[in-house]
Design a protein around this motif. Structure first.
Motif, PDB file in Angstrom:
ATOM      1  N   ILE A 266       0.788  -1.306  -0.070  1.00  0.00           N
ATOM      2  CA  ILE A 266       0.105  -0.191  -0.124  1.00  0.00           C
ATOM      3  C   ILE A 266       0.868   1.147  -0.070  1.00  0.00           C
ATOM      4  N   ASN A 267       2.120   1.151   0.310  1.00  0.00           N
ATOM      5  CA  ASN A 267       2.898   2.261   0.526  1.00  0.00           C
ATOM      6  C   ASN A 267       4.469   1.665   0.562  1.00  0.00           C
ATOM      7  N   ALA A 268       5.201   2.097  -0.412  1.00  0.00           N
ATOM      8  CA  ALA A 268       6.663   1.658  -0.600  1.00  0.00           C
ATOM      9  C   ALA A 268       7.547   2.034   0.610  1.00  0.00           C
ATOM     10  N   GLU A 269       6.942   3.010   1.383  1.00  0.00           N
ATOM     11  CA  GLU A 269       7.773   3.788   2.472  1.00  0.00           C
ATOM     12  C   GLU A 269       7.765   2.946   3.725  1.00  0.00           C
ATOM     13  N   ILE A 270       6.831   2.026   3.754  1.00  0.00           N
ATOM     14  CA  ILE A 270       6.462   1.229   4.949  1.00  0.00           C
ATOM     15  C   ILE A 270       7.145  -0.072   4.906  1.00  0.00           C
ATOM     16  N   PRO A 271       8.219  -0.530   5.825  1.00  0.00           N
ATOM     17  CA  PRO A 271       8.616  -1.602   5.750  1.00  0.00           C
ATOM     18  C   PRO A 271       7.936  -2.822   6.469  1.00  0.00           C
ATOM     19  N   ILE A 272       7.919  -4.089   5.903  1.00  0.00           N
ATOM     20  CA  ILE A 272       7.241  -5.362   6.441  1.00  0.00           C
ATOM     21  C   ILE A 272       8.070  -6.310   6.557  1.00  0.00           C
ATOM     22  N   PRO A 273       7.927  -6.871   7.609  1.00  0.00           N
ATOM     23  CA  PRO A 273       8.912  -8.040   8.192  1.00  0.00           C
ATOM     24  C   PRO A 273       8.844  -9.109   6.878  1.00  0.00           C
ATOM     25  N   LYS A 274       9.811  -9.557   6.384  1.00  0.00           N
ATOM     26  CA  LYS A 274       9.638 -10.382   5.083  1.00  0.00           C
ATOM     27  C   LYS A 274       8.933 -11.798   5.514  1.00  0.00           C
TER      28      LYS A 274
ATOM     29  N   ASP B   8       8.577  -4.337  19.448  1.00  0.00           N
ATOM     30  CA  ASP B   8       9.353  -3.401  19.896  1.00  0.00           C
ATOM     31  C   ASP B   8      10.456  -3.421  18.498  1.00  0.00           C
ATOM     32  N   SER B   9      10.819  -4.619  18.170  1.00  0.00           N
ATOM     33  CA  SER B   9      12.036  -4.556  16.924  1.00  0.00           C
ATOM     34  C   SER B   9      11.369  -4.051  15.603  1.00  0.00           C
ATOM     35  N   TYR B  10       9.972  -4.324  15.347  1.00  0.00           N
ATOM     36  CA  TYR B  10       9.591  -3.756  14.338  1.00  0.00           C
ATOM     37  C   TYR B  10       9.292  -2.142  14.371  1.00  0.00           C
ATOM     38  N   PHE B  11       8.797  -1.845  15.356  1.00  0.00           N
ATOM     39  CA  PHE B  11       8.658  -0.526  15.864  1.00  0.00           C
ATOM     40  C   PHE B  11      10.055   0.433  15.564  1.00  0.00           C
ATOM     41  N   ASN B  12      11.209  -0.252  16.162  1.00  0.00           N
ATOM     42  CA  ASN B  12      12.294   0.210  15.904  1.00  0.00           C
ATOM     43  C   ASN B  12      12.710   0.285  14.464  1.00  0.00           C
ATOM     44  N   LYS B  13      12.463  -0.492  13.652  1.00  0.00           N
ATOM     45  CA  LYS B  13      12.817  -0.699  12.183  1.00  0.00           C
ATOM     46  C   LYS B  13      11.878   0.717  11.490  1.00  0.00           C
ATOM     47  N   LEU B  14      10.948   0.851  12.093  1.00  0.00           N
ATOM     48  CA  LEU B  14       9.746   1.882  11.510  1.00  0.00           C
ATOM     49  C   LEU B  14      10.548   3.441  11.876  1.00  0.00           C
ATOM     50  N   SER B  15      11.034   3.368  13.238  1.00  0.00           N
ATOM     51  CA  SER B  15      11.824   4.706  13.373  1.00  0.00           C
ATOM     52  C   SER B  15      13.192   4.782  12.728  1.00  0.00           C
ATOM     53  N   ASP B  16      13.888   3.863  12.581  1.00  0.00           N
ATOM     54  CA  ASP B  16      15.195   3.860  11.899  1.00  0.00           C
ATOM     55  C   ASP B  16      14.990   4.348  10.298  1.00  0.00           C
ATOM     56  N   ASP B  17      13.708   3.895   9.797  1.00  0.00           N
ATOM     57  CA  ASP B  17      13.214   4.354   8.485  1.00  0.00           C
ATOM     58  C   ASP B  17      12.647   5.785   8.210  1.00  0.00           C
TER      59      ASP B  17
ATOM     60  N   LYS C  45       5.223  10.113   8.783  1.00  0.00           N
ATOM     61  CA  LYS C  45       6.567  10.373   7.929  1.00  0.00           C
ATOM     62  C   LYS C  45       6.257  11.420   6.877  1.00  0.00           C
ATOM     63  N   LYS C  46       6.906  12.580   6.866  1.00  0.00           N
ATOM     64  CA  LYS C  46       6.816  13.592   5.872  1.00  0.00           C
ATOM     65  C   LYS C  46       5.101  13.842   6.046  1.00  0.00           C
ATOM     66  N   ASP C  47       4.388  13.922   5.101  1.00  0.00           N
ATOM     67  CA  ASP C  47       2.852  14.251   5.308  1.00  0.00           C
ATOM     68  C   ASP C  47       1.995  12.805   5.298  1.00  0.00           C
ATOM     69  N   THR C  48       2.445  11.895   5.479  1.00  0.00           N
ATOM     70  CA  THR C  48       1.738  10.715   5.553  1.00  0.00           C
ATOM     71  C   THR C  48       1.811  10.200   6.999  1.00  0.00           C
ATOM     72  N   VAL C  49       0.412   9.627   7.523  1.00  0.00           N
ATOM     73  CA  VAL C  49       0.275   9.171   8.706  1.00  0.00           C
ATOM     74  C   VAL C  49      -0.464   7.568   8.480  1.00  0.00           C
ATOM     75  N   ILE C  50       0.211   6.859   9.106  1.00  0.00           N
ATOM     76  CA  ILE C  50      -0.038   5.459   9.167  1.00  0.00           C
ATOM     77  C   ILE C  50      -0.728   4.858  10.638  1.00  0.00           C
ATOM     78  N   ALA C  51      -1.629   3.959  10.573  1.00  0.00           N
ATOM     79  CA  ALA C  51      -2.104   3.467  11.722  1.00  0.00           C
ATOM     80  C   ALA C  51      -1.858   1.892  11.786  1.00  0.00           C
ATOM     81  N   ILE C  52      -1.220   1.344  12.792  1.00  0.00           N
ATOM     82  CA  ILE C  52      -0.844  -0.014  12.937  1.00  0.00           C
ATOM     83  C   ILE C  52      -1.577  -0.589  14.016  1.00  0.00           C
TER      84      ILE C  52
END
Length: 123
Positions: free
Chosen positions: A26-34, A71-80, A98-105
């Motif tokens: 849905i958005n290439a800026e959002i990392p997803i665990p493989k 936490d490891s996933y949320f840390n990855k989001l923060s790193d990105d 991130k920038k002008d995009t808001v996501i809900a997880i």
């Protein structure tokens, strides 16, 4: 490091922590665990705040009943570059910007949902 899996032709990002990440459909800026499996794309939500969403299966991402923060996933989001909007947190739902995009997880025991919010979303 960025690699492309030749079998699935899917982009993966290998983090320095050794966990592989792909990108959300849905958005290439959002990392997803493989190892997360996309099981649904939500293009028509009854919630007027949601632009688009996706549901993923991932064993034990949220611990028992989804009570634990991944936490490891949320840390990855923060790193990105995603910044958690801690004051907007609603139970199992965390918001990131991130920038002008808001996501809900929304975290569950063995799955998680990601929703990209509309620009004028009220949450």
């Amino acid at each position: 490091m960025v690699t492309i899996n030749p079998v699935y032709k899917r982009l993966y990002i290998v983090s320095s922590r050794g966990t592989d990440y792909g990108v959300s459909s849905i958005n290439a800026e959002i990392p997803i665990p493989k190892n997360a499996k996309e099981i649904e794309v939500i293009t028509n939500s009854n919630n007027p705040n949601i632009k688009i969403g996706a549901k993923y299966e991932l064993d034990n991402i949220g611990g028992e009943q989804g009570l634990y923060r991944p936490d490891s996933y949320f840390n990855k989001l923060s790193d990105d570059g995603w910044i958690e909007l801690e004051d907007k947190r609603l139970g199992h739902v965390q918001f990131f910007e991130k920038k002008d995009t808001v996501i809900a997880i929304e975290i569950h025991e063995d799955s998680f949902d990601i929703h990209e919010m509309n620009k004028d979303a009220k949450f």
